[in-house]
Design a protein around this motif. Structure first.
Motif, PDB file in Angstrom:
ATOM      1  N   MET A 296       0.828  -1.202   0.000  1.00 17.14           N
ATOM      2  CA  MET A 296       0.000   0.000   0.000  1.00 17.14           C
ATOM      3  C   MET A 296       0.862   1.251   0.000  1.00 17.14           C
ATOM      4  SD  MET A 296      -3.410  -0.688   2.257  1.00 17.14           S
ATOM      5  CE  MET A 296      -2.605  -1.375   3.698  1.00 17.14           C
ATOM      6  N   GLU A 297       1.984   1.189   0.704  1.00 13.54           N
ATOM      7  CA  GLU A 297       2.876   2.339   0.735  1.00 13.54           C
ATOM      8  C   GLU A 297       3.340   2.685  -0.680  1.00 13.54           C
ATOM      9  OE1 GLU A 297       3.604   4.301   3.072  1.00 13.54           O
ATOM     10  OE2 GLU A 297       3.269   3.291   4.981  1.00 13.54           O
ATOM     11  N   LYS A 298       3.608   1.662  -1.468  1.00 15.17           N
ATOM     12  CA  LYS A 298       4.035   1.898  -2.852  1.00 15.17           C
ATOM     13  C   LYS A 298       2.961   2.645  -3.626  1.00 15.17           C
ATOM     14  CE  LYS A 298       6.949  -2.238  -3.128  1.00 15.17           C
ATOM     15  NZ  LYS A 298       7.122  -3.572  -3.800  1.00 15.17           N
ATOM     16  N   LEU A 299       1.714   2.207  -3.416  1.00  7.43           N
ATOM     17  CA  LEU A 299       0.607   2.846  -4.113  1.00  7.43           C
ATOM     18  C   LEU A 299       0.392   4.269  -3.613  1.00  7.43           C
ATOM     19  CD1 LEU A 299      -1.767   2.726  -6.081  1.00  7.43           C
ATOM     20  CD2 LEU A 299      -3.139   1.757  -4.232  1.00  7.43           C
ATOM     21  N   LEU A 300       0.444   4.428  -2.309  1.00 11.70           N
ATOM     22  CA  LEU A 300       0.188   5.744  -1.743  1.00 11.70           C
ATOM     23  C   LEU A 300       1.261   6.747  -2.115  1.00 11.70           C
ATOM     24  CD1 LEU A 300      -1.074   4.774   1.836  1.00 11.70           C
ATOM     25  CD2 LEU A 300      -2.392   5.227  -0.223  1.00 11.70           C
ATOM     26  N   GLY A 301       2.448   6.232  -2.442  1.00 11.87           N
ATOM     27  CA  GLY A 301       3.512   7.130  -2.866  1.00 11.87           C
ATOM     28  C   GLY A 301       3.191   7.854  -4.156  1.00 11.87           C
TER      29      GLY A 301
ATOM     30  N   ILE B 156       0.251   9.248  -4.717  1.00 13.31           N
ATOM     31  CA  ILE B 156      -0.754  10.288  -4.463  1.00 13.31           C
ATOM     32  C   ILE B 156      -0.049  11.628  -4.267  1.00 13.31           C
ATOM     33  CG2 ILE B 156      -2.605  11.064  -2.949  1.00 13.31           C
ATOM     34  CD1 ILE B 156      -3.141   8.160  -2.240  1.00 13.31           C
ATOM     35  N   THR B 157      -0.444  12.603  -5.046  1.00 12.43           N
ATOM     36  CA  THR B 157       0.171  13.929  -4.998  1.00 12.43           C
ATOM     37  C   THR B 157      -0.785  14.935  -4.374  1.00 12.43           C
ATOM     38  OG1 THR B 157      -0.692  14.594  -7.153  1.00 12.43           O
ATOM     39  CG2 THR B 157       1.414  13.372  -7.125  1.00 12.43           C
ATOM     40  N   GLN B 158      -0.274  16.121  -4.081  1.00 12.17           N
ATOM     41  CA  GLN B 158      -1.129  17.187  -3.558  1.00 12.17           C
ATOM     42  C   GLN B 158      -2.215  17.541  -4.555  1.00 12.17           C
ATOM     43  OE1 GLN B 158      -0.959  18.591  -0.432  1.00 12.17           O
ATOM     44  NE2 GLN B 158      -2.906  19.534  -1.009  1.00 12.17           N
ATOM     45  N   LYS B 159      -1.886  17.446  -5.838  1.00 14.73           N
ATOM     46  CA  LYS B 159      -2.889  17.728  -6.865  1.00 14.73           C
ATOM     47  C   LYS B 159      -4.035  16.721  -6.780  1.00 14.73           C
ATOM     48  CE  LYS B 159      -3.517  18.321 -11.859  1.00 14.73           C
ATOM     49  NZ  LYS B 159      -2.844  18.299 -13.200  1.00 14.73           N
ATOM     50  N   ASP B 160      -3.707  15.455  -6.533  1.00 16.26           N
ATOM     51  CA  ASP B 160      -4.745  14.433  -6.384  1.00 16.26           C
ATOM     52  C   ASP B 160      -5.663  14.768  -5.206  1.00 16.26           C
ATOM     53  OD1 ASP B 160      -3.789  12.862  -8.504  1.00 16.26           O
ATOM     54  OD2 ASP B 160      -2.334  11.889  -7.171  1.00 16.26           O
ATOM     55  N   LEU B 161      -5.051  15.207  -4.078  1.00 18.51           N
ATOM     56  CA  LEU B 161      -5.849  15.552  -2.901  1.00 18.51           C
ATOM     57  C   LEU B 161      -6.744  16.749  -3.194  1.00 18.51           C
ATOM     58  CD1 LEU B 161      -3.165  15.145  -0.079  1.00 18.51           C
ATOM     59  CD2 LEU B 161      -4.830  13.470  -0.883  1.00 18.51           C
TER      60      LEU B 161
ATOM     61  N   LEU C  52     -11.384   9.053  -2.025  1.00 21.07           N
ATOM     62  CA  LEU C  52      -9.992   8.610  -1.986  1.00 21.07           C
ATOM     63  C   LEU C  52      -9.922   7.100  -1.753  1.00 21.07           C
ATOM     64  CD1 LEU C  52      -7.309  10.243  -2.199  1.00 21.07           C
ATOM     65  CD2 LEU C  52      -7.131  10.059   0.273  1.00 21.07           C
ATOM     66  N   VAL C  53     -10.751   6.611  -0.816  1.00 18.44           N
ATOM     67  CA  VAL C  53     -10.773   5.171  -0.543  1.00 18.44           C
ATOM     68  C   VAL C  53     -11.255   4.395  -1.764  1.00 18.44           C
ATOM     69  CG1 VAL C  53     -11.963   3.382   0.792  1.00 18.44           C
ATOM     70  CG2 VAL C  53     -10.998   5.365   1.957  1.00 18.44           C
ATOM     71  N   ASN C  54     -12.350   4.883  -2.363  1.00 20.19           N
ATOM     72  CA  ASN C  54     -12.900   4.169  -3.521  1.00 20.19           C
ATOM     73  C   ASN C  54     -11.891   4.078  -4.657  1.00 20.19           C
ATOM     74  OD1 ASN C  54     -15.407   3.638  -2.378  1.00 20.19           O
ATOM     75  ND2 ASN C  54     -16.287   5.578  -3.085  1.00 20.19           N
ATOM     76  N   GLU C  55     -11.170   5.172  -4.875  1.00 13.02           N
ATOM     77  CA  GLU C  55     -10.242   5.197  -6.006  1.00 13.02           C
ATOM     78  C   GLU C  55      -8.982   4.387  -5.738  1.00 13.02           C
ATOM     79  OE1 GLU C  55      -7.839   8.378  -8.870  1.00 13.02           O
ATOM     80  OE2 GLU C  55      -9.345   9.080  -7.433  1.00 13.02           O
ATOM     81  N   TYR C  56      -8.345   4.633  -4.613  1.00 10.94           N
ATOM     82  CA  TYR C  56      -7.029   4.039  -4.396  1.00 10.94           C
ATOM     83  C   TYR C  56      -7.094   2.646  -3.784  1.00 10.94           C
ATOM     84  CZ  TYR C  56      -4.999   8.364  -5.946  1.00 10.94           C
ATOM     85  OH  TYR C  56      -4.639   9.436  -6.724  1.00 10.94           O
TER      86      TYR C  56
END
Length: 756
Positions: A57-62, A64-69, A133-137
């Motif tokens: 999950m850490e790999k995936l979360l890496g 995620i950018t500020q633009k995504d948020l 965010l949960v649904n997407e990632y």
């Protein structure tokens, strides 16, 4: 598809997915609290995420950018914007809460203040953004074969991301604002609880989220209701009540109704959830028709979580199929992170008399007289009563603008006459003290008199709670442990969701559906049906009723804390004469709405063995109750916290069983240890002197009742306990019911001054 159609369809699809997620049953652990003080209850809690899955999950979360948020928050804002059409349709279709209905009664008790509505809009945006965010990632984790992971686990990891730098940045800044030196150094606590904690100004402030002893349990990780271990929905809350609740009166041979009433009064000081209203119109939400029928799906607001009772014998006889239940307003998480839902607490999180004084300057201004430091009151036949509501048909379930409806710091003041009585005697106590302080200190202005009186009244409430209530409900041994803790700036006084939504809600089982009136010789001369007086307090102004109710509270036995309830609370709550609500069904539903984990998880947190089968519950429950539970729930892991807590056998010399004792004891330590202005703390800006503390510790609820009834002659010293040879009725003038000596508050001290 044309570009214009695609642009329109995507937000609508997002809104549809959100509505479906809400109706399915989801929030976070930002406010997760531990049990660091109760050695007997210490137990590891929370979900363990496998190291390999976390690495993936850490790999995936890496990625995620500020633009995504930012895009996620913008998406959430747009989705909420599309609710306007739905809410206008509900308004045009006259789907609303009607005056005098059970829904109106529920709205009075749990309706939101203006500030809660304002903060709730940001809360809903943060909630929808977290869902997105949960649904997407989390779905990407499945698609990319990064390891099996539950939505709860994924949501927990995603909560590492914050709303700082997004459209909710100003809300984050408000949650982290520093206090000025003059705020931290004020001799008096703030009305909204802010700047009590010297490290974080907002901790304990009104309109912030409840805390958690265990991570929230939502099936989608964010806001959807918990499901059974079988993956099916949990049993209908009304079905649970029908199969478990008994109407047999089981009076206590030790405690009086005063214990029930102080419990409720104190709970209202610490906790006040808020039901959601329409985002765009701020209108109250109705989830059923006026006569209790199911609404067409197109008329059901996404914040609805109604209880369907079409199979219920009691309600079906009245043609009722639907009970209105609206979800609570979510709070932006205390660390401003994405994640599971927390709920707004409209009260301050401190034991500070907020049910009397309110939690905002606006409310306090309504309640003050601005003369002689006193609260505003009304007089009737020479006696002092609470101020009257300016909108009685809104604030009470009455139909005449001239009917009696009281105003106080908490909207629930009119819930039933015994509660209105408790508010009345404390208003009188405030004004009694203010009058005496004015005589002792003729140079003090209104503001000084008010603030000095308020801090004495709060100290009296704290002393009664910790020296009378705590030993009554937890036992003397636990009281000693709780009192051993002194102020610590690192302790958060935040009220836990499990305390507010389950443990203290169980106190309703102590109620008697027929409160009795007693004369001075303690003979019962009349009783009333509670069902006739919900949000209708006029009876309290009748001649002699105040004293009859006081004697009733201190003489009539309370019921035991168990699964037996007064029928007026189970079938007639807020009744309109046609049908009423069910307090326990609503408490179960609210626990699920608030993401409370199961009873089994809490019993493990509190040091009991986690039940693998129903037979494992024998350590704290009777065989009869275990068999009944097994016929309602598919597995011990499904049991709702309030149900499990009610069925536990009480601990020795205590009111609660093991699990609720654990939750309540933790809160009482937190409330004392985390309050910089607690009356005996020497580190506050203006501490009480040793002599003043000595006077405060003389105070008992018996003395408060003696001093503030109309003409109470006698009282037993321990009002939570039945009259007996060791707790006899004595004259109110006796020094066995000691009085606080306010001469220690004179400036300078005037020991020869006589107070009338």
């Amino acid at each position: 598809m044309k570009p214009q159609s695609f642009k329109l369809a995507m937000p609508l699809l997002g809104m549809l997915l959100w509505v479906l997620s809400i109706h399915a049953g989801i929030f976070s652990d930002a406010n997760r609290q531990r049990l660091p003080f109760l050695e007997d209850f210490r137990h590891p809690a929370g979900e363990i995420i496998h190291a390999k899955r976390e690495t993936n999950m850490e790999k995936l979360l890496g990625r995620i950018t500020q633009k995504d948020l930012n895009n996620t928050v913008d998406f959430a804002t747009n989705v909420i914007g599309f609710m306007e059409r739905l809410e206008n349709n509900l308004r045009w279709s006259d789907i609303k809460v009607n005056d005098g209905t059970p829904s109106h009664g529920m709205l009075i008790s749990f309706g939101p203040d203006e500030e809660a509505v304002k903060r709730g809009k940001d809360g809903f945006i943060s909630l929808q953004a977290a869902s997105q965010l949960v649904n997407e990632y989390c779905n990407r984790i499945f698609k990319e074969n990064l390891g099996a992971v539950s939505y709860r686990e994924c949501a927990k990891i995603l909560s590492r991301f914050k709303f700082h730098g997004t459209a909710l940045d100003q809300t984050c800044k408000a949650l982290s604002r520093p206090c000025q030196d003059e705020e931290y150094n004020s001799p008096y606590r703030s009305i909204n609880g802010s700047c009590n904690n010297v490290e974080k100004a907002h901790i304990g402030e009104s309109f912030t989220g409840f805390g958690r002893l265990l991570d929230a349990d939502y099936s989608d990780g964010i806001q959807a209701q918990r499901r059974s271990v079988t993956k099916r929905p949990l049993p209908n809350s009304r079905e649970i009540v029908n199969k478990l609740v008994k109407y047999d009166a089981v009076p206590s041979n030790k405690h009086t109704m005063a214990l029930m009433q102080w419990s409720q009064f104190m709970e209202h000081d610490l906790s006040r959830p808020a039901t959601a209203v329409a985002i765009h119109t701020d209108s109250p939400i109705e989830c059923c028709s006026r006569d209790g029928q199911n609404l067409s799906p197109r008329y059901v607001h996404p914040f609805c979580l109604p209880i369907y009772v079409s199979q219920d014998k009691s309600y079906s006889k009245q043609g009722v199929h639907c009970l209105n239940f609206v979800r609570s307003i979510p709070a932006v998480r205390s660390d401003c992170s994405f994640g599971a839902s927390d709920q707004v607490n409209q009260a301050t999180h401190f034991l500070d008399g907020s049910q009397i004084y309110g939690s905002t300057n606006k409310k306090l201004k309504e309640l003050r007289s601005f003369t002689g430091g006193k609260l505003a009151t009304t007089f009737y036949e020479g006696h002092e009563y609470l101020p009257l509501s300016t909108d009685p048909t809104r604030d009470c379930q009455i139909f005449s603008k001239s009917s009696v409806c009281f105003n106080s710091g908490d909207a629930r003041v009119n819930f039933q006459p015994q509660l209105a009585l408790m508010h009345t005697i404390w208003y009188r106590e405030h004004n009694r003290i203010a009058d005496d302080l004015a005589k002792l200190n003729p140079t003090w202005d209104d503001e000084t008199l008010f603030q000095e009186t308020k801090r004495i009244v709060i100290a009296e409430m704290q002393k009664i709670t910790y020296f009378e209530w705590v030993p009554a409900v937890l036992g003397n041994i636990e009281q000693t442990r709780i009192l051993s803790h002194s102020y610590s700036k690192s302790t958060k006084a935040t009220v836990s969701n499990s305390f507010a939504t389950a443990a203290m809600r169980s106190i309703k089982s102590l109620s008697d559906g027929k409160p009795k009136f007693y004369d001075e010789d303690r003979n019962a001369n009349e009783s009333i049906f509670m069902r006739n007086y919900f949000n209708n307090p006029a009876i309290i102004k009748q001649n002699g009723v105040v004293d009859a109710l006081i004697r009733g509270l201190t003489t009539q036995p309370s019921q035991k804390l168990d699964i037996c309830y007064a029928e007026d609370l189970i079938n007639k709550l807020y009744t309109n004469g046609h049908y009423g609500f069910d307090v326990l069904s609503f408490d179960i539903q609210r626990g699920r709405d608030h993401g409370l984990p199961s009873y089994n998880k809490f019993r493990a947190l509190c040091g009991l063995k986690k039940a693998r089968s129903f037979a494992d519950l024998r350590d704290v429950m009777s065989l009869e109750d275990i068999v009944a539970l097994s016929k309602v729930y598919a597995h011990p892991e499904d049991i709702d916290l309030i149900i499990g807590g009610l069925l536990e056998k009480p601990k020795k010399n205590a009111l609660f069983g093991h699990t609720f004792s654990c939750i309540v004891a933790d809160q009482m330590i937190r409330t004392r240890k985390g309050d910089r202005y607690f009356y005996d703390n020497k580190d506050q800006p203006k501490p009480f002197t040793e002599e003043q503390i000595g006077q405060i510790e003389k105070v008992t609820l018996a003395r408060i009742m003696c001093d503030n009834g109309d003409d109470i002659k006698r009282m037993q010293p321990k009002v939570f306990e039945s009259i007996s040879s060791s707790n006899e009725l004595i004259d109110c003038s006796s020094n066995k019911i000691p009085k606080i000596d306010l001469r220690y508050w004179s400036s300078p001290i005037q020991p020869e001054t006589t107070l009338v």
